[in-house]
Scaffold this active site. Structure first.
Site, short mmCIF file in Angstrom:
data_model
loop_
_atom_site.label_atom_id
_atom_site.label_comp_id
_atom_site.label_asym_id
_atom_site.label_seq_id
_atom_site.Cartn_x
_atom_site.Cartn_y
_atom_site.Cartn_z
CG ASP A 90 6.48 1.38 -7.57
OD1 ASP A 90 6.69 2.25 -6.70
OD2 ASP A 90 5.36 1.14 -8.04
CG ASP A 152 3.42 6.01 -3.37
OD1 ASP A 152 2.89 7.13 -3.33
OD2 ASP A 152 2.76 4.96 -3.42
N1 GLY Z 1 3.15 2.39 -3.64
C1 GLY Z 1 1.82 2.01 -3.53
C2 GLY Z 1 1.29 1.91 -2.14
O1 GLY Z 1 1.83 2.41 -1.20
O2 GLY Z 1 0.26 1.29 -2.01
#
Ligand code: GLY
Length: 376
Positions: A90, A152
């Site tokens: 992330d 993601d």
């Molecule tokens: N990246 C985690 C979500 O979209 O909740």
């Protein structure tokens, strides 16, 4: 209502963000409960969205107080860049919307250094056998997460494409391209819905299993995952101009658009049971906002005739989020758009404003008002 709603929505965003800046300050909000954003540690994956939102609004108002808060958030995240066990894939979300946004808007050299460092750390998570960027470290529920990749992560790839453009070194771009090709092979289904999690054997690169992750079930269609795919694939097309990525982006876009309900706010998973009550069928406005930004970008790359479908769908979603989901009539609420679903399987943050929903809502409305600078 004619097009005036676009300007009205932007004014609503600017006014509430000015107030929120005084209330929230140099902190990392995540989900709003009873009108007030709960704060997280800067380590949480959502850390970039509040400063990113401030940069978006600053770029349209030149209000220095927003810039100062965004810069201080970025500085507060510095300790993470020297502790790789604290950060995971992330970091793309986190440093694109802080340091890269700052660098693109102001030319700040220190921010450029931070963004390049984050890109180096992100590329170091690449598994050469499975061609995936490893998602989490060992702390999320599993003893060994070295084989986990999630949809993601497509949104983290623009940091790598940018690093290649910025340095002239293609290594970063090579990694991003191999990851996105892996996504086309293992995540995107025939009907355009997507898998949330794929687990690889991190030694051999073989696929071990496909999991539902934040979705309802392994073969369901988590709406936010579908939205990450629409926007993430379109962004990869922007940088690679690879037609098969564009076609995959269109496929995920068609799936998303055709599964919207009349009110245009997606249900949090497109394949939850029809139970006739609100046991499963929570809305997720954040998925709508993310997908809308992706659709607006996709409309630029789609051919004549098709471009209208994506542009219209993106605008319709944003309009519905503003008219039906926003807090425009609730001065006390800090969140900009209501009705987000954070994590249904864990039963956390259901039907509340989420800072990433707010960020993408701001990005989308800004685009509709002429903003052409993408941080991604
Ligand atoms: N990246 C985690 C979500 O979209 O909740």
């Amino acid at each position: 209502m004619n097009n005036n709603w676009k300007k009205e929505a932007l004014n609503f965003i600017i006014e509430k963000t000015e107030v929120n800046n005084r209330k929230i300050g140099v902190n990392f909000p995540h989900a709003s409960h009873d009108g007030k954003y709960k704060l997280e540690n800067e380590q949480w994956w959502t850390a970039g969205f509040w400063p990113g939102l401030l940069w978006k609004v600053y770029s349209q108002t030149n209000d220095d107080s927003l810039k100062i808060t965004a810069e201080q958030c970025e500085e507060k995240m510095d300790r993470l860049l020297t502790n790789t066990e604290c950060i995971d894939h992330d970091m793309g979300f986190m440093w694109t919307l802080t340091s890269l946004a700052n660098y693109k808007l102001t030319g700040n050299k220190e921010s450029r250094r931070r963004a390049l460092l984050a890109a180096n750390l992100l590329s170091a998570r690449f598994n050469t056998e499975g061609n995936y960027i490893r998602a989490w470290n060992a702390w999320i529920g599993r003893k060994d997460n070295s084989g986990v990749a999630i949809i993601d992560c497509l949104m983290n790839l623009p940091l790598l494409y940018w690093a290649s453009e910025e340095t002239g070194d293609p290594r970063f771009k090579h990694i991003a391209k191999r990851h996105v090709n892996m996504v086309l092979e293992h995540f995107i289904r025939e009907d355009g819905s997507v898998q949330h999690m794929v687990v690889f054997d991190s030694e051999t690169g073989e696929v071990v299993e496909k999991l539902g992750g934040q979705g309802f079930a392994p073969n369901s269609a988590w709406a936010r995952g579908c939205a990450w795919a629409v926007y993430g694939l379109t962004l990869s097309y922007k940088y690679t101009k690879d037609i098969k990525i564009l076609n995959a982006a269109k496929k995920t876009a068609h799936y998303f658009i055709s599964n919207l309900q009349d009110n245009k706010c997606p249900v949090w998973d497109f394949r939850v049971p029809e139970d006739g009550e609100k046991k499963y069928r929570y809305p997720d406005s954040s998925a709508g906002a993310i997908a809308a930004c992706g659709l607006l970008l996709l409309s630029k790359y789609a051919g004549e005739f098709e471009d209208y479908i994506y542009k219209n769908a993106g605008e319709e979603i944003l309009k519905a989020l503003y008219i039906e989901c926003s807090s425009k009539d609730n001065e006390k609420e800090e969140g900009l758009i209501m009705n987000g679903t954070g994590h249904f399987p864990e039963q956390t943050n259901l039907d509340v404003p989420l800072i990433y929903g707010d960020y993408y809502f701001v990005e989308g409305i800004s685009i509709l008002n002429g903003d052409e600078l993408l941080f991604w």
